[in-house]
Design a protein around this motif. Structure first.
Motif, short mmCIF file in Angstrom:
data_model
loop_
_atom_site.label_atom_id
_atom_site.label_comp_id
_atom_site.label_asym_id
_atom_site.label_seq_id
_atom_site.Cartn_x
_atom_site.Cartn_y
_atom_site.Cartn_z
N LEU A 8 -4.54 -10.05 -10.18
CA LEU A 8 -3.22 -10.52 -10.62
C LEU A 8 -2.24 -10.63 -9.45
N HIS A 9 -2.31 -9.69 -8.53
CA HIS A 9 -1.33 -9.65 -7.45
C HIS A 9 -1.71 -10.59 -6.31
N ARG A 10 -0.73 -10.87 -5.45
CA ARG A 10 -0.95 -11.73 -4.29
C ARG A 10 -1.36 -10.86 -3.10
N LEU A 11 -2.55 -11.11 -2.57
CA LEU A 11 -3.10 -10.29 -1.50
C LEU A 11 -3.15 -11.10 -0.22
N GLN A 12 -2.70 -10.48 0.88
CA GLN A 12 -2.72 -11.14 2.18
C GLN A 12 -3.23 -10.17 3.24
N ARG A 13 -4.03 -10.69 4.14
CA ARG A 13 -4.39 -9.92 5.33
C ARG A 13 -3.43 -10.36 6.43
N ILE A 14 -2.70 -9.40 6.97
CA ILE A 14 -1.73 -9.72 8.02
C ILE A 14 -2.00 -8.82 9.22
N GLU A 15 -1.48 -9.18 10.36
CA GLU A 15 -1.66 -8.39 11.57
C GLU A 15 -0.48 -7.45 11.77
N GLY A 16 -0.78 -6.17 11.87
CA GLY A 16 0.24 -5.17 12.14
C GLY A 16 0.18 -4.70 13.57
N ALA A 17 1.12 -3.84 13.94
CA ALA A 17 1.19 -3.36 15.33
C ALA A 17 -0.05 -2.58 15.72
N GLU A 18 -0.69 -1.93 14.74
CA GLU A 18 -1.85 -1.10 15.06
C GLU A 18 -3.13 -1.63 14.43
N GLY A 19 -3.12 -2.90 14.03
CA GLY A 19 -4.34 -3.47 13.46
C GLY A 19 -4.05 -4.23 12.19
N PRO A 20 -5.08 -4.81 11.57
CA PRO A 20 -4.88 -5.61 10.36
C PRO A 20 -4.42 -4.77 9.17
N LEU A 21 -3.58 -5.38 8.35
CA LEU A 21 -3.05 -4.74 7.16
C LEU A 21 -3.37 -5.57 5.92
N LEU A 22 -3.43 -4.90 4.78
CA LEU A 22 -3.45 -5.58 3.49
C LEU A 22 -2.04 -5.50 2.93
N ARG A 23 -1.45 -6.65 2.67
CA ARG A 23 -0.13 -6.70 2.04
C ARG A 23 -0.32 -7.25 0.64
N ARG A 24 0.15 -6.47 -0.33
CA ARG A 24 -0.03 -6.83 -1.73
C ARG A 24 1.33 -7.11 -2.35
N GLY A 25 1.53 -8.35 -2.77
CA GLY A 25 2.77 -8.73 -3.44
C GLY A 25 2.60 -8.58 -4.94
N TRP A 26 3.47 -7.79 -5.55
CA TRP A 26 3.33 -7.50 -6.97
C TRP A 26 3.69 -8.70 -7.84
N HIS A 27 2.89 -8.95 -8.83
CA HIS A 27 3.18 -10.00 -9.81
C HIS A 27 4.28 -9.49 -10.74
N PRO A 28 5.35 -10.26 -10.95
CA PRO A 28 6.46 -9.76 -11.77
C PRO A 28 6.06 -9.40 -13.19
N ALA A 29 5.07 -10.09 -13.73
CA ALA A 29 4.66 -9.81 -15.11
C ALA A 29 3.97 -8.45 -15.24
N ALA A 30 3.45 -7.91 -14.14
CA ALA A 30 2.75 -6.64 -14.22
C ALA A 30 3.67 -5.53 -14.71
N GLN A 31 4.92 -5.55 -14.26
CA GLN A 31 5.86 -4.53 -14.69
C GLN A 31 6.53 -4.88 -16.01
N SER A 32 6.95 -6.12 -16.16
CA SER A 32 7.70 -6.50 -17.36
C SER A 32 6.81 -6.61 -18.59
N LEU A 33 5.56 -6.96 -18.42
CA LEU A 33 4.69 -7.21 -19.57
C LEU A 33 3.57 -6.19 -19.70
N LEU A 34 2.98 -5.79 -18.58
CA LEU A 34 1.76 -4.97 -18.63
C LEU A 34 2.01 -3.47 -18.45
N GLY A 35 3.25 -3.08 -18.14
CA GLY A 35 3.57 -1.66 -18.08
C GLY A 35 3.41 -1.00 -16.74
N ALA A 36 3.17 -1.77 -15.67
CA ALA A 36 3.07 -1.18 -14.34
C ALA A 36 4.44 -0.67 -13.90
#
Length: 247
Positions: A8-36
């Motif tokens: 459901l969420h938006r996942l990106q591999r990005i480069e951080g200062a100390e190596g690659p990171l996973l950045r996860r963007g939350w889907h708005p419906a997860a909180q408003s509809l699904l209870g996250a």
């Protein structure tokens, strides 16, 4: 690949200062509809990471709704894990470690209220689909309340950290041998058997001896909890079907 979960969420591999990171963007419906609950996710993942149960939180932004963590090579737990003794043993150890983590800053969960809320949201989204759950909702809530009455005299254990969504896709088997839990947005402070109930509810053929290990005075409540968890998962999936994935 590191990412697991519902997709459901938006996942990106990005480069951080100390190596690659996973950045996860939350889907708005997860909180408003699904209870996250995203603030709880940050708190819970940090608690778990301090015990070696989750990747550390590198950064987050609650307003922009994203969280980042180190990118880890691994794969999700196999769907047939209950038939693998070594996997079952590892899961028992993970559950034991979770139970030892206090969670004073996390909210508790009223499981019956969460199930009712999901059913109400599904009724607004798809009345016909929701009607198909009416009979099971009534029976499961009734069993839960009856079990609560019979277990009132049982000694209550201190609340512990509960992942809240222990599915194979949220359990990462790292290439270095570690097992880490991902996607903590349903985490809460709860009973020692909450995550066990979720695992039992989600597994097609869970290990029989897991349920019998629950103390007799808590068995009726545990059985009712497993039934409610199955219903919660089915309602969640029904709601999830109507939500478009993040781009």
């Amino acid at each position: 690949m590191m990412p697991g979960g519902s997709g459901l969420h938006r996942l990106q591999r990005i480069e951080g200062a100390e190596g690659p990171l996973l950045r996860r963007g939350w889907h708005p419906a997860a909180q408003s509809l699904l209870g996250a609950h995203f603030p709880s996710e940050v708190i819970a993942q940090r608690l778990a990471a301090a015990r070696g149960l989750a990747p550390p939180v590198v950064d987050f932004d609650l307003q922009e709704q994203w969280i980042s963590m180190p990118w880890l090579d691994g794969r999700p737990l196999e769907s047939d894990w209950p038939q693998r003794p070594s996997r079952c043993a590892a899961m028992i150890e993970i559950l034991a470690r979770l139970r030892r983590v206090p969670a004073p800053d996390l909210p508790t969960l009223d499981l019956a209220a969460r199930v009712r809320a999901l059913h109400e949201r599904l009724s607004a989204q798809s009345p016909g689909t929701a009607a198909g759950f009416d009979a099971e909702l009534s029976a499961a809530i009734g069993q839960w309340h009856a079990a609560q009455e019979t277990c009132l005299r049982a000694a209550a254990a201190p609340a512990c950290l509960v992942h809240g969504d222990l599915t194979p896709g949220n359990i990462l088997l790292c290439s270095d041998g570690r097992w880490l839990l991902l996607d903590w947005e349903y985490a809460h402070a709860g009973d020692v058997d909450d995550d066990l109930a979720a695992l039992m509810a989600g597994a097609p053929s869970p290990p029989h001896d897991w349920a019998t290990a629950v103390p007799r005075e808590r068995r009726a409540r545990f059985d009712a909890k497993v039934r409610l968890r199955r219903l919660l998962d089915a309602l969640w999936q029904a709601l999830r079907t109507g939500i478009p994935d993040s781009a």
